[in-house]
Every structure is written in C-alpha cells, then in structure tokens.
Design a protein around this motif. Structure first.
Motif, PDB file in Angstrom:
ATOM      1  N   ILE A 234      -0.990  -7.616   2.600  1.00  0.00           N
ATOM      2  CA  ILE A 234      -1.318  -6.336   1.978  1.00  0.00           C
ATOM      3  C   ILE A 234      -2.067  -5.424   2.938  1.00  0.00           C
ATOM      4  N   TYR A 235      -2.880  -6.004   3.824  1.00  0.00           N
ATOM      5  CA  TYR A 235      -3.635  -5.185   4.780  1.00  0.00           C
ATOM      6  C   TYR A 235      -2.704  -4.463   5.759  1.00  0.00           C
ATOM      7  N   ALA A 236      -1.580  -5.101   6.067  1.00  0.00           N
ATOM      8  CA  ALA A 236      -0.611  -4.471   6.959  1.00  0.00           C
ATOM      9  C   ALA A 236       0.005  -3.234   6.312  1.00  0.00           C
ATOM     10  N   ILE A 237       0.174  -3.277   5.007  1.00  0.00           N
ATOM     11  CA  ILE A 237       0.774  -2.151   4.295  1.00  0.00           C
ATOM     12  C   ILE A 237      -0.202  -0.977   4.207  1.00  0.00           C
ATOM     13  N   ILE A 238      -1.413  -1.255   3.777  1.00  0.00           N
ATOM     14  CA  ILE A 238      -2.364  -0.153   3.561  1.00  0.00           C
ATOM     15  C   ILE A 238      -2.964   0.354   4.867  1.00  0.00           C
ATOM     16  N   PHE A 239      -2.720  -0.351   5.967  1.00  0.00           N
ATOM     17  CA  PHE A 239      -3.197   0.117   7.272  1.00  0.00           C
ATOM     18  C   PHE A 239      -2.597   1.474   7.617  1.00  0.00           C
ATOM     19  N   TYR A 240      -1.394   1.727   7.137  1.00  0.00           N
ATOM     20  CA  TYR A 240      -0.769   3.016   7.420  1.00  0.00           C
ATOM     21  C   TYR A 240      -1.563   4.167   6.798  1.00  0.00           C
ATOM     22  N   GLU A 241      -2.239   3.900   5.707  1.00  0.00           N
ATOM     23  CA  GLU A 241      -3.080   4.938   5.115  1.00  0.00           C
ATOM     24  C   GLU A 241      -4.288   5.229   6.001  1.00  0.00           C
ATOM     25  N   ASP A 242      -4.817   4.197   6.649  1.00  0.00           N
ATOM     26  CA  ASP A 242      -5.905   4.401   7.604  1.00  0.00           C
ATOM     27  C   ASP A 242      -5.449   5.291   8.765  1.00  0.00           C
ATOM     28  N   ILE A 243      -4.238   5.046   9.245  1.00  0.00           N
ATOM     29  CA  ILE A 243      -3.699   5.856  10.345  1.00  0.00           C
ATOM     30  C   ILE A 243      -3.497   7.295   9.894  1.00  0.00           C
ATOM     31  N   LEU A 244      -2.959   7.462   8.704  1.00  0.00           N
ATOM     32  CA  LEU A 244      -2.783   8.817   8.145  1.00  0.00           C
ATOM     33  C   LEU A 244      -4.124   9.546   8.102  1.00  0.00           C
ATOM     34  N   ASN A 245      -5.135   8.880   7.585  1.00  0.00           N
ATOM     35  CA  ASN A 245      -6.453   9.522   7.461  1.00  0.00           C
ATOM     36  C   ASN A 245      -7.035   9.861   8.832  1.00  0.00           C
ATOM     37  N   TYR A 246      -6.849   8.957   9.794  1.00  0.00           N
ATOM     38  CA  TYR A 246      -7.331   9.232  11.152  1.00  0.00           C
ATOM     39  C   TYR A 246      -6.596  10.434  11.744  1.00  0.00           C
ATOM     40  N   SER A 261       3.865  13.419   4.963  1.00  0.00           N
ATOM     41  CA  SER A 261       3.204  12.140   5.223  1.00  0.00           C
ATOM     42  C   SER A 261       2.810  11.441   3.928  1.00  0.00           C
ATOM     43  N   TYR A 262       2.204  12.180   3.001  1.00  0.00           N
ATOM     44  CA  TYR A 262       1.822  11.601   1.715  1.00  0.00           C
ATOM     45  C   TYR A 262       3.048  11.093   0.958  1.00  0.00           C
ATOM     46  N   ARG A 263       4.088  11.898   0.944  1.00  0.00           N
ATOM     47  CA  ARG A 263       5.301  11.521   0.191  1.00  0.00           C
ATOM     48  C   ARG A 263       5.917  10.252   0.779  1.00  0.00           C
ATOM     49  N   ASN A 264       5.975  10.172   2.109  1.00  0.00           N
ATOM     50  CA  ASN A 264       6.545   8.985   2.739  1.00  0.00           C
ATOM     51  C   ASN A 264       5.702   7.743   2.480  1.00  0.00           C
ATOM     52  N   VAL A 268       6.575   4.144   0.610  1.00  0.00           N
ATOM     53  CA  VAL A 268       6.298   2.813   1.147  1.00  0.00           C
ATOM     54  C   VAL A 268       5.577   1.965   0.100  1.00  0.00           C
ATOM     55  N   TYR A 269       4.567   2.527  -0.516  1.00  0.00           N
ATOM     56  CA  TYR A 269       3.817   1.786  -1.534  1.00  0.00           C
ATOM     57  C   TYR A 269       4.691   1.427  -2.737  1.00  0.00           C
ATOM     58  N   GLN A 270       5.565   2.340  -3.129  1.00  0.00           N
ATOM     59  CA  GLN A 270       6.449   2.044  -4.253  1.00  0.00           C
ATOM     60  C   GLN A 270       7.420   0.916  -3.924  1.00  0.00           C
ATOM     61  N   TYR A 271       7.825   0.842  -2.672  1.00  0.00           N
ATOM     62  CA  TYR A 271       8.714  -0.239  -2.237  1.00  0.00           C
ATOM     63  C   TYR A 271       8.036  -1.598  -2.410  1.00  0.00           C
ATOM     64  N   TRP A 272       6.730  -1.649  -2.146  1.00  0.00           N
ATOM     65  CA  TRP A 272       6.000  -2.909  -2.161  1.00  0.00           C
ATOM     66  C   TRP A 272       5.266  -3.181  -3.479  1.00  0.00           C
ATOM     67  N   ARG A 273       5.296  -2.277  -4.408  1.00  0.00           N
ATOM     68  CA  ARG A 273       4.431  -2.409  -5.586  1.00  0.00           C
ATOM     69  C   ARG A 273       4.785  -3.609  -6.465  1.00  0.00           C
ATOM     70  N   ALA A 274       6.031  -4.038  -6.477  1.00  0.00           N
ATOM     71  CA  ALA A 274       6.391  -5.214  -7.275  1.00  0.00           C
ATOM     72  C   ALA A 274       5.685  -6.463  -6.744  1.00  0.00           C
ATOM     73  N   ALA A 275       5.564  -6.552  -5.421  1.00  0.00           N
ATOM     74  CA  ALA A 275       4.879  -7.695  -4.813  1.00  0.00           C
ATOM     75  C   ALA A 275       3.364  -7.529  -4.842  1.00  0.00           C
ATOM     76  N   PHE A 276       2.911  -6.272  -4.808  1.00  0.00           N
ATOM     77  CA  PHE A 276       1.472  -5.989  -4.756  1.00  0.00           C
ATOM     78  C   PHE A 276       1.133  -4.913  -5.793  1.00  0.00           C
ATOM     79  N   PRO A 277       0.943  -5.301  -7.067  1.00  0.00           N
ATOM     80  CA  PRO A 277       0.672  -4.326  -8.131  1.00  0.00           C
ATOM     81  C   PRO A 277      -0.587  -3.492  -7.884  1.00  0.00           C
ATOM     82  N   GLU A 278      -1.498  -3.976  -7.049  1.00  0.00           N
ATOM     83  CA  GLU A 278      -2.717  -3.220  -6.768  1.00  0.00           C
ATOM     84  C   GLU A 278      -2.436  -1.902  -6.050  1.00  0.00           C
ATOM     85  N   LEU A 279      -1.213  -1.723  -5.577  1.00  0.00           N
ATOM     86  CA  LEU A 279      -0.849  -0.463  -4.931  1.00  0.00           C
ATOM     87  C   LEU A 279      -0.705   0.676  -5.937  1.00  0.00           C
ATOM     88  N   ASP A 280      -0.612   0.372  -7.219  1.00  0.00           N
ATOM     89  CA  ASP A 280      -0.440   1.420  -8.229  1.00  0.00           C
ATOM     90  C   ASP A 280      -1.566   2.443  -8.172  1.00  0.00           C
TER      91      ASP A 280
END
Length: 298
Positions: A234-246, A261-264, A268-280
């Motif tokens: 999960i950290y690999a997925i949300i790391f992209y948000e850190d890069i966006l913010n930077y 950037s936000y839309r993309n 990405v989060y919607q693609y992974w949300r079934a495996a990681f519901p915390e992305l909602d």
C-alpha cells in the motif's frame, strides 16, 4: 580499483544463478561483482561457491531489503554502481552501454543512465517491452525537472527498477555520507525504493536513456511487486501522492497540470481500491481537491 561495481542484493535463490551468470557475462570487464546474501538458508552461498573466483561474496549481518541495498552501496569500490536484483537478468552489453551513455553526457550533468526493459515471467518467456520515453534512436536526455513533473502527472515509475539503471556511487550518499536514495524510518520505507532514488537524483540533474533494451525485469508470484505477498505494498501506491504534493509545492506542476494529476491519481486509487479499501478516503479527498483545482485553472 574497478570502474563499475555490479551489486547484487540476494535473497531469493529461485532465479539467482541466472542473474549472477548475466553479471559475469558482461562485455565490459573492468568490473567487480559483489553479492550480499540475505537468504535465510545457504542456497545463495552454495551458488556463489561455484563462482568464487569471479565474485566477492558475504552475508548481510543485518538482513533486510533496505539494509542490503545500502550495504552494497557502501561496499562498492567502483566509480559507478550497477545494481542487479536476484530475479532479474542483464543483457551482455548492459554495463558497457550504460557506462558509455553516462560518460558521453557527463557534460550535461547526467546523474543516471537507463534503458527500455523487457518483462519476463517465471519461465523466461517474454511478456512485453516497457519504453515509457519512447527511446528508439540514439541517446535521449530527460531533464530532472521534466522527470519529476511527468511522474507527478502520470503516477508511474517511468524509469524502472534498480536492475534497469546505472549511477555514480558518489550520488548514492549525501554530504554527511548518509545513504540518500531512500530513508527508512523504524525499519520501514513508506514508498517505492527505486522511484524514491530517481526523484532524489532528478532534483540534482538530468537522466540519459539508451535506446537498446538492456535488462529483463522478472514478474513472478514471489516478487516484492506482487501486492498479494507484500504486506506493505500500500505504501508503494500512496507514495505517488507524496510525489504529487512535492511537485506541486516546488513549482513542478502548473495550474493546468494539477487537475490532470489529481484525476490520474484518483484513477490509480480506484484501480487498487478493491484490494485496499482504505483508499476510499483518499479518493474522496482528492475528488474534492480536483473540484477546487478545476475552478482555479478555469
């Protein structure tokens, strides 16, 4: 002192010997091959014993993926480091061509050389070719600023894994001699090990891409890139948000870039949300930010 250190952080024995043979078979010969062994059994050591005259082998006294990479960077005696993970394979010309690319572009301040890479499966069957920058004729320079912007826009590792790149040993460390490509906290790095390093290097210089595919990245069921077997994926997925913010905070993204950037990232989060519901919760927050960004850029 060798010109290039081929550094192999070894843990999984399944494909290790093939990886090691690809390091030994390099056309460029002013190299040292260093294996740092994290395997809980003696399987890696047994393979290395058959090639003892060609390599430097030792066990990692503090086992762990992070520590193994950091340890190898410290052990390397070459000016350049070529990492090779234990399940990947190098083309015979990988070290030669990436070294030549870095040397040819030294005046441009290049910090890293890479190439397109083949993806293979457990049986060494070809899956696909990854060439995000569409490099096909001659060397291609990617400015660091452009790399950060594109990564923050598309939320992809556009360069590839450690096995895909070559860099200078000096660039692995900060002014205090501390390893800087990634920085674990309490034994965990909350991000992507490879992409973290590329972002750090992009802050200081350009990259150079060689047109020939020079490595083979293996996908298999026991891979760290398999989210079903990696408990911190999960950290690999949300790391992209850190890069966006930077990128946003430091002026790499324009007002027009931000909604894209936000839309993309939402996609990405919607693609992974079934495996990681915390992305909602992140999807909801980013959707609100997208609405705000759309109004500002209109």
């Amino acid at each position: 002192m060798p010109r290039v250190s081929i550094c192999i952080p070894a843990y999984k024995p399944d494909f290790f010997e093939l990886a090691l043979k690809s390091a030994i078979a390099q056309s460029y010969t002013d190299v040292e091959i260093i294996v740092s062994d994290d395997c809980p059994t003696d399987a890696i050591e047994a393979v290395c014993s058959r090639y003892s005259s060609l390599i430097t082998y030792s066990r990692n006294p503090h086992p762990g993926e992070y520590t193994n990479i950091m340890r190898l960077a410290g052990l390397a005696e070459g000016e350049y480091i070529k990492f090779l993970f234990d399940d990947d394979v190098l083309s015979p010309f990988c070290v030669q061509f990436l070294l030549e690319a870095l040397e040819a572009t030294r005046g441009r301040g290049t910090k890293l050389a890479f190439s397109p890479r083949h993806v293979i499966d457990e049986g060494n069957n070809f899956i696909n070719l990854i060439n995000h920058f569409q490099v096909d004729r001659g060397l291609k320079i990617i400015e660091g600023r452009d790399f950060i912007r594109l990564t923050a826009m598309h939320h992809l590792n556009l360069i590839g894994e450690y096995s895909s790149v070559m860099l200078r040993k000096a660039d692995c460390f900060d002014g205090n001699g501390e390893f800087r490509l990634f920085r674990p906290e309490n034994g965990v790095f909350r991000g992507l090990l490879d992409l973290s390093g590329w972002i750090e290097l992009a802050k200081e210089g350009a990259f150079v891409a060689h047109p020939h595919p020079l490595s083979y990245f293996r996908q298999h069921s026991n891979s760290k890139s398999n989210h079903t077997t990696n408990p911190i994926f999960i950290y690999a997925i949300i790391f992209y948000e850190d890069i966006l913010n930077y990128a946003h905070a430091n002026g790499f993204l324009s007002p027009q870039d931000l909604p894209v950037s936000y839309r993309n990232l939402i996609n990405v989060y919607q693609y992974w949300r079934a495996a990681f519901p915390e992305l909602d919760a992140r999807i909801a927050r980013l959707s609100a930010m997208l609405d705000d960004a759309g109004r500002w850029s209109a």
